[in-house]
Scaffold this motif. Sequence first.
Motif, short mmCIF file in Angstrom:
data_model
loop_
_atom_site.label_atom_id
_atom_site.label_comp_id
_atom_site.label_asym_id
_atom_site.label_seq_id
_atom_site.Cartn_x
_atom_site.Cartn_y
_atom_site.Cartn_z
N TRP A 32 -26.47 24.24 103.51
CA TRP A 32 -25.61 23.56 102.53
C TRP A 32 -25.77 24.16 101.14
O TRP A 32 -26.73 24.89 100.85
N LEU A 33 -24.80 23.80 100.28
CA LEU A 33 -24.80 24.23 98.87
C LEU A 33 -24.06 23.15 98.09
O LEU A 33 -23.11 22.56 98.59
N ILE A 34 -24.51 22.87 96.86
CA ILE A 34 -23.82 21.90 96.00
C ILE A 34 -23.34 22.60 94.74
O ILE A 34 -24.08 23.40 94.14
N LEU A 35 -22.09 22.30 94.34
CA LEU A 35 -21.46 22.94 93.17
C LEU A 35 -21.13 21.88 92.12
O LEU A 35 -20.79 20.75 92.46
N ASP A 36 -21.18 22.27 90.86
CA ASP A 36 -20.66 21.41 89.78
C ASP A 36 -20.32 22.28 88.58
O ASP A 36 -21.07 23.20 88.25
N SER A 37 -19.19 21.97 87.93
CA SER A 37 -18.77 22.78 86.79
C SER A 37 -19.56 22.45 85.53
O SER A 37 -19.51 23.18 84.55
N ASN A 38 -20.30 21.32 85.54
CA ASN A 38 -21.16 20.98 84.40
C ASN A 38 -22.54 21.61 84.58
O ASN A 38 -22.99 21.83 85.70
N ASP A 39 -23.21 21.87 83.45
CA ASP A 39 -24.55 22.46 83.51
C ASP A 39 -25.57 21.46 84.04
O ASP A 39 -26.60 21.85 84.57
N LYS A 40 -25.30 20.17 83.82
CA LYS A 40 -26.27 19.16 84.24
C LYS A 40 -25.63 18.20 85.23
O LYS A 40 -24.41 17.96 85.19
N ALA A 41 -26.43 17.64 86.10
CA ALA A 41 -25.96 16.69 87.10
C ALA A 41 -25.60 15.36 86.44
O ALA A 41 -26.00 15.09 85.32
N GLY A 42 -24.84 14.54 87.16
CA GLY A 42 -24.55 13.18 86.67
C GLY A 42 -23.09 12.78 86.79
O GLY A 42 -22.79 11.63 87.02
N GLY A 43 -22.18 13.71 86.57
CA GLY A 43 -20.76 13.37 86.66
C GLY A 43 -20.41 12.22 85.76
O GLY A 43 -20.75 12.21 84.57
N PRO A 228 -33.74 21.77 96.18
CA PRO A 228 -34.10 23.18 96.00
C PRO A 228 -33.14 23.90 95.05
O PRO A 228 -31.92 23.75 95.17
N GLN A 229 -33.72 24.65 94.12
CA GLN A 229 -32.94 25.34 93.09
C GLN A 229 -31.88 26.27 93.69
O GLN A 229 -30.75 26.35 93.21
N GLU A 230 -32.26 26.96 94.78
CA GLU A 230 -31.36 27.98 95.34
C GLU A 230 -30.12 27.36 96.01
O GLU A 230 -29.18 28.08 96.36
N LYS A 231 -30.12 26.03 96.18
CA LYS A 231 -28.96 25.39 96.82
C LYS A 231 -28.05 24.69 95.81
O LYS A 231 -27.15 23.94 96.19
N LYS A 232 -28.29 24.95 94.52
CA LYS A 232 -27.47 24.34 93.46
C LYS A 232 -26.77 25.44 92.66
O LYS A 232 -27.41 26.41 92.26
N ARG A 233 -25.48 25.30 92.42
CA ARG A 233 -24.73 26.18 91.51
C ARG A 233 -24.04 25.29 90.49
O ARG A 233 -23.00 24.70 90.78
N PHE A 234 -24.66 25.18 89.32
CA PHE A 234 -24.11 24.33 88.26
C PHE A 234 -23.60 25.19 87.11
O PHE A 234 -24.04 26.31 86.91
N GLY A 235 -22.69 24.59 86.32
CA GLY A 235 -22.16 25.30 85.15
C GLY A 235 -20.97 26.18 85.54
O GLY A 235 -20.31 25.95 86.56
N LYS A 236 -20.71 27.18 84.72
CA LYS A 236 -19.52 28.03 84.94
C LYS A 236 -19.50 28.65 86.34
O LYS A 236 -18.47 28.81 86.96
N LYS A 237 -20.69 28.99 86.85
CA LYS A 237 -20.75 29.63 88.18
C LYS A 237 -20.51 28.64 89.32
O LYS A 237 -20.48 29.02 90.49
#
Length: 528
Positions: A32-43, A228-237
């Motif tokens: 799995w992988l989780i994406l978010d366009s914000n730099d920090k979690a929370g929505g 795990p850090q490697e399963k998170k893509r936050f921010g512009k990426k």
Amino acid sequence: MADINVDVLVIGAGPTGLGAAKRLNHINGPSWLILDSNDKAGGLASTDVTPEGFLYDVGGHVIFSHYKYFDDCIDEALPKEDDWYTHQRISYVRYKGLWVPYPFQNNISMLPKEDQVKCIDGLIDAALEFRVANTKPKDFDEWILRMCGEGVADIFMRPYNYKVWAVPTTKMQCQWLGERVAAPDVKLVTKNVILNKTAGNWGPNATFRFPARDGTGGIWIAVADTLPQEKKRFGKKGEVTKVDAAKKVVTLKDGTTIGYDKLINTMAVDHLVEKMGNQELITLSKGLYYSSTHVIGVGVRGERPERIGDKCWLYFPEDNCPFYRATIFSNYSPYNQPQADVKLPTLYLADGSKAPSTEAKEGPYWSIMLEVSQSTMKPVDEENLLKDCIQGLINTEMIKPEDEIVSTYHRKFDHGYPTPALEREGVLKQLLPRLQDMDIWSRGRFGSWRYEVGNQDHSFMLGVEAVDNIVSGAVELTLNYPDFVNSRQNTERRLAPSFNYASKKAPAANGATKELPTHSRKSSKQVK
């Protein structure tokens, strides 16, 4: 071929996306992988910090829970006793210059005599009508009349709900209500009027927790830190620009493509279908209605006044202020505002006049957070909203004209409330299954558009249950049976059995032991 391929892709790192990621990490099954366009979690459960150091949540959020699994995950992320404050809800309705204890319909003993008569008349009529009614109410307005009668409807329920939802009560359905509105007990209300007594606390959030530091957003940053850090893509990426449902490929803003087998989407479902470019679903989603929310913050110099006391949140049905709810945000945690020795200049006095001095001075400080709704049926003067809100605070005696304002905050959230409009069910019964046929589980406050399961605990579990449905076909109780999950303690899932913290070893399938992953909780400082 896509650049990255996973079994389950999660879009969005608000409570729902984090619930899905947490469960995927816990069961250690699909990739799995989780994406978010914000730099920090929370929505929609994140927290902002003003330059002066005042914290404001994205609207009124408190932690109360129907699920042990949610509690486990929150406690794992913020495990120390001093990570939390526990509060008794102290809540009132402002009406005709009075503070009427919440819920209003149980405390009409506080009203002027002529209003008491009008309300009791209506309650008796409603009780008699209720005994002979053999049909369900056709809309929210009819539900209000059947439950509370004409008096409470006119004085409080209709004007307040219009201020909250930004649509008339006649345009809303009533299946969503469940435990959210207190049905009055006519005998008790009458007894309290005669004895001049008030009714006690009601509802699932009569006591609630609040994080000591970093606001509500700090909870979700801490939960994200356990992944795990490697399963998170936050921010512009992590920003999604296109979803190709046929090829099962998501394209990100930086050009990266991600192939998936199953997709858990937590962005607003109307935004999702636009990114899919599916004209039929876009047309269908136009039947979903929502309101925008303006969050206004006001930081004031001085000791918190006696008249404010330890109030938590307050409701405002009248038209002497634009906001429907005020939260005394400084009461939730002493770290929600600058410490008393911080020197800040006065921006202006509450009545708009210039401060006698521009020199920075020490506190103490306290703060109020306000919420204002907006829709096509309830326009708002956005340019003057902050000024109008401060005037509303004076009108309702929350602050005095001479109070020194040292910080202000105003942020608009386009998608604030998913409205339980009359058309909603007809749309969702087509839209969500159609997406699921394409292996897309759209879940969350705006992902599945069900306000009745839109609190933080519900939202988190919508993600958890979507994963269990994907992996084992388990029924998604929260999405499909809101009244059931809201009427019980849901203890079936627990985080602990798979995590033996003492030994840091867990039994593997073959009976051997394997090292458990450990994740240190990084500091969850807010980005200013």
